[in-house]
Motif scaffolding. Structure first.
Motif, PDB file in Angstrom:
ATOM      1  N   HIS A 129     -29.480  19.904 -18.028  1.00 19.06           N
ATOM      2  CA  HIS A 129     -29.719  21.228 -18.677  1.00 19.06           C
ATOM      3  C   HIS A 129     -31.190  21.289 -17.758  1.00 19.06           C
ATOM      4  CE1 HIS A 129     -25.554  20.982 -20.123  1.00 19.06           C
ATOM      5  NE2 HIS A 129     -25.198  21.637 -18.640  1.00 19.06           N
ATOM      6  N   PHE A 130     -31.591  20.460 -18.732  1.00 23.20           N
ATOM      7  CA  PHE A 130     -33.402  20.668 -18.376  1.00 23.20           C
ATOM      8  C   PHE A 130     -33.616  19.050 -18.365  1.00 23.20           C
ATOM      9  CE2 PHE A 130     -32.326  21.072 -22.884  1.00 23.20           C
ATOM     10  CZ  PHE A 130     -33.252  20.383 -23.817  1.00 23.20           C
ATOM     11  N   PHE A 131     -35.170  18.611 -17.990  1.00 25.26           N
ATOM     12  CA  PHE A 131     -35.977  17.641 -18.040  1.00 25.26           C
ATOM     13  C   PHE A 131     -36.408  17.299 -19.495  1.00 25.26           C
ATOM     14  CE2 PHE A 131     -35.708  18.380 -13.631  1.00 25.26           C
ATOM     15  CZ  PHE A 131     -35.069  16.595 -13.699  1.00 25.26           C
ATOM     16  N   ALA A 132     -36.186  16.388 -20.385  1.00 25.36           N
ATOM     17  CA  ALA A 132     -36.532  15.832 -21.946  1.00 25.36           C
ATOM     18  C   ALA A 132     -37.870  15.590 -22.239  1.00 25.36           C
ATOM     19  CB  ALA A 132     -36.033  14.429 -22.231  1.00 25.36           C
TER      20      ALA A 132
ATOM     21  N   GLN B 115     -30.247   9.925 -30.186  1.00 26.13           N
ATOM     22  CA  GLN B 115     -31.475   9.820 -28.759  1.00 26.13           C
ATOM     23  C   GLN B 115     -31.849  10.848 -28.161  1.00 26.13           C
ATOM     24  OE1 GLN B 115     -31.866   6.454 -28.194  1.00 26.13           O
ATOM     25  NE2 GLN B 115     -31.464   6.040 -30.204  1.00 26.13           N
ATOM     26  N   SER B 116     -31.498  12.125 -27.553  1.00 28.88           N
ATOM     27  CA  SER B 116     -31.973  13.333 -26.142  1.00 28.88           C
ATOM     28  C   SER B 116     -31.684  14.493 -28.003  1.00 28.88           C
ATOM     29  CB  SER B 116     -31.366  13.385 -25.659  1.00 28.88           C
ATOM     30  OG  SER B 116     -29.272  13.342 -25.994  1.00 28.88           O
ATOM     31  N   LEU B 117     -32.301  15.494 -27.416  1.00 30.31           N
ATOM     32  CA  LEU B 117     -32.524  16.779 -27.681  1.00 30.31           C
ATOM     33  C   LEU B 117     -30.953  17.025 -26.953  1.00 30.31           C
ATOM     34  CD1 LEU B 117     -34.477  19.269 -28.990  1.00 30.31           C
ATOM     35  CD2 LEU B 117     -34.792  19.636 -27.020  1.00 30.31           C
ATOM     36  N   GLN B 118     -30.500  17.655 -28.362  1.00 34.61           N
ATOM     37  CA  GLN B 118     -29.507  18.783 -27.557  1.00 34.61           C
ATOM     38  C   GLN B 118     -29.541  20.600 -28.380  1.00 34.61           C
ATOM     39  OE1 GLN B 118     -25.152  17.757 -28.540  1.00 34.61           O
ATOM     40  NE2 GLN B 118     -25.897  15.185 -27.774  1.00 34.61           N
ATOM     41  N   LEU B 119     -29.629  21.390 -27.780  1.00 35.18           N
ATOM     42  CA  LEU B 119     -29.304  22.574 -28.900  1.00 35.18           C
ATOM     43  C   LEU B 119     -27.864  23.783 -27.649  1.00 35.18           C
ATOM     44  CD1 LEU B 119     -32.519  24.406 -26.890  1.00 35.18           C
ATOM     45  CD2 LEU B 119     -32.102  22.116 -25.801  1.00 35.18           C
TER      46      LEU B 119
ATOM     47  N   LEU C  76     -36.369  16.517  -9.170  1.00 33.05           N
ATOM     48  CA  LEU C  76     -35.935  14.945  -8.802  1.00 33.05           C
ATOM     49  C   LEU C  76     -36.122  13.913  -6.814  1.00 33.05           C
ATOM     50  CD1 LEU C  76     -32.087  16.832  -9.134  1.00 33.05           C
ATOM     51  CD2 LEU C  76     -33.664  15.228 -10.715  1.00 33.05           C
ATOM     52  N   ASP C  77     -36.838  14.733  -6.591  1.00 37.23           N
ATOM     53  CA  ASP C  77     -37.860  13.887  -5.279  1.00 37.23           C
ATOM     54  C   ASP C  77     -39.179  14.113  -5.450  1.00 37.23           C
ATOM     55  OD1 ASP C  77     -38.227  12.636  -3.395  1.00 37.23           O
ATOM     56  OD2 ASP C  77     -37.041  13.342  -1.684  1.00 37.23           O
TER      57      ASP C  77
ATOM     58  N   LEU D  13     -40.904  25.831  -8.586  1.00 38.04           N
ATOM     59  CA  LEU D  13     -40.535  25.606  -9.786  1.00 38.04           C
ATOM     60  C   LEU D  13     -40.877  25.603 -11.320  1.00 38.04           C
ATOM     61  CD1 LEU D  13     -43.734  22.302  -8.911  1.00 38.04           C
ATOM     62  CD2 LEU D  13     -40.767  21.748  -9.381  1.00 38.04           C
ATOM     63  N   THR D  14     -41.555  26.520 -10.615  1.00 40.91           N
ATOM     64  CA  THR D  14     -41.474  27.690 -12.212  1.00 40.91           C
ATOM     65  C   THR D  14     -39.914  28.756 -12.061  1.00 40.91           C
ATOM     66  OG1 THR D  14     -43.617  27.971 -12.078  1.00 40.91           O
ATOM     67  CG2 THR D  14     -42.523  29.691 -12.918  1.00 40.91           C
ATOM     68  N   ARG D  15     -39.253  28.674 -10.726  1.00 35.63           N
ATOM     69  CA  ARG D  15     -38.211  29.821 -11.133  1.00 35.63           C
ATOM     70  C   ARG D  15     -37.095  28.531 -11.460  1.00 35.63           C
ATOM     71  NH1 ARG D  15     -35.759  34.193 -10.030  1.00 35.63           N
ATOM     72  NH2 ARG D  15     -34.747  34.133  -8.734  1.00 35.63           N
ATOM     73  N   TYR D  16     -37.296  27.473 -11.400  1.00 39.05           N
ATOM     74  CA  TYR D  16     -36.007  26.458 -12.428  1.00 39.05           C
ATOM     75  C   TYR D  16     -36.470  26.499 -13.720  1.00 39.05           C
ATOM     76  CZ  TYR D  16     -34.344  21.990 -14.142  1.00 39.05           C
ATOM     77  OH  TYR D  16     -33.166  21.429 -14.684  1.00 39.05           O
ATOM     78  N   LEU D  17     -38.091  26.444 -14.025  1.00 37.12           N
ATOM     79  CA  LEU D  17     -38.055  25.685 -15.134  1.00 37.12           C
ATOM     80  C   LEU D  17     -37.839  26.809 -16.331  1.00 37.12           C
ATOM     81  CD1 LEU D  17     -39.549  23.736 -17.233  1.00 37.12           C
ATOM     82  CD2 LEU D  17     -41.660  24.786 -16.801  1.00 37.12           C
ATOM     83  N   LEU D  18     -38.178  28.163 -16.187  1.00 30.85           N
ATOM     84  CA  LEU D  18     -38.399  29.077 -16.173  1.00 30.85           C
ATOM     85  C   LEU D  18     -37.659  30.490 -15.737  1.00 30.85           C
ATOM     86  CD1 LEU D  18     -41.454  29.711 -17.876  1.00 30.85           C
ATOM     87  CD2 LEU D  18     -39.810  28.970 -18.764  1.00 30.85           C
TER      88      LEU D  18
END
Length: 332
Positions: free
Chosen positions: A55-58, A130-134, A176-177, A195-200
């Motif tokens: 759901h997000f990049f680590a 191994q990975s973040l979950q919330l 992703l690309d 990019l910002t609309r995806y991130l936030l």
């Protein structure tokens, strides 16, 4: 270094207790919180789970990860017409977590608490391996009996959507690309917007009261405009006709529409918009549009509800468009 990291109780005291400003949270000093809704109000509760690299990049900024986790839940509350009050946080930390990362994560929550007038009420922390979950459970309030469901649409209602559509999916495609959007003609400003609309994501919290007062049905757009419209059509036992020429687009998406039509259509049916779909009776549309504009969340009419159960149909240039021609569209 692991030796520099606080144990669980110190972690809660240091990073999360300052966020627990609601009296019902008891300062996170007990095993549970005590929450009393205001007189004449009832609770609306929603939960979303997020996992790193799903759901997000680590490697995303911790502040942005925290904000996204909270905001996707606030979006659900807004679609119900609810005002956010509190939230519970479940945090599964990977083995390599650091105090600096957690401090920045808590700072992201603090900023959004101030922006959206909501407070931490409790939660739990574990080691996830191994990975973040919330996971966040958000709690909102509405006057009794007024929560807006996706099941309340009626034939003849007009279909509205807030904001613009497709930005987040286009931003994800760029993540992703890297370079994809530049190769398709977008400039740096346009790429950064997507990019910002995806991130936030921007939850339409200020639209909640307008939806509660004027909409028969509503839901947020997380799976994608077409997929979520199909969800609402099924729930309300209606058909929905969407005019793709009326779907609101940002300037970068309009550029993609011209320069890369297939990429544009794929992003248009992608997810992560966190805008709100609403079905509004015709006699309420003028008031709905005016109230949304006053709230700083403009809405656009993109379609209409029909009597018969039939999912979603599309128009383009006033002609029917086969859903199967939309790249990436998924049937649910």
């Amino acid at each position: 270094m692991a030796g520099d990291r606080p144990h669980e109780f110190e972690l809660i005291k240091r990073y999360f207790a300052p966020l627990a400003t609601d009296p019902g949270s008891l300062g996170l000093t007990d095993d549970a919180s005590v929450y009393t809704p205001a007189p004449g109000m009832e609770l609306v509760l929603t939960k979303d789970m997020l996992a790193a690299d799903v759901h997000f990049f680590a490697g995303d900024p911790p502040e942005a990860i925290a904000a996204k986790a909270l905001r996707v839940n606030l979006s659900d509350l807004a679609a119900k017409g609810a005002r956010p009050r509190a939230y519970l946080l479940g945090l599964g930390l990977p083995d390599d977590w650091s105090a600096e990362w957690l401090e920045r994560f808590a700072s992201g929550l603090s900023g959004d608490q101030a922006a959206f007038d909501v407070a931490l009420a409790g939660g739990d922390t574990i080691r996830s391996g191994q990975s973040l979950q919330l996971s966040i459970t958000a709690i909102g309030e509405v006057p009794e009996g007024t929560a807006v469901r996706r099941t309340g649409g009626r034939a003849g209602d007009l279909l509205y959507v807030s904001g613009t559509i497709g930005d987040a999916a286009a931003g994800l495609k760029e993540r992703l690309d890297p370079g994809l959007l530049a190769r398709n003609g977008l400039d740096e400003d346009g790429i950064q917007h997507l990019l910002t609309r995806y991130l936030l994501p921007q939850p339409r919290v200020r639209l909640a009261e307008t939806i509660r007062l004027h909409a028969h049905a509503a839901m947020d757009v997380s799976d994608g405009l077409l997929a979520d419209a199909a969800h609402m059509a099924k729930a309300s036992r209606l058909s929905l006709t969407i005019d793709l020429d009326k779907v609101p687009l940002s300037a970068p998406m309009r550029q993609l529409q011209t320069m890369a039509p297939e990429l544009f259509l794929s992003a248009l049916s992608g997810g992560d918009d966190y805008e709100i779909l609403s079905l509004v009776p015709p006699e309420q549309t003028a008031a709905f549009e005016a109230a949304a504009l006053s709230a700083g969340c403009p809405v656009t009419c993109i379609g209409v509800a029909g009597k018969c159960e039939g999912g979603v149909s599309l128009l383009r240039n006033d002609q029917p468009l086969d859903l199967e021609t939309i790249p990436g569209f998924r049937h649910f």
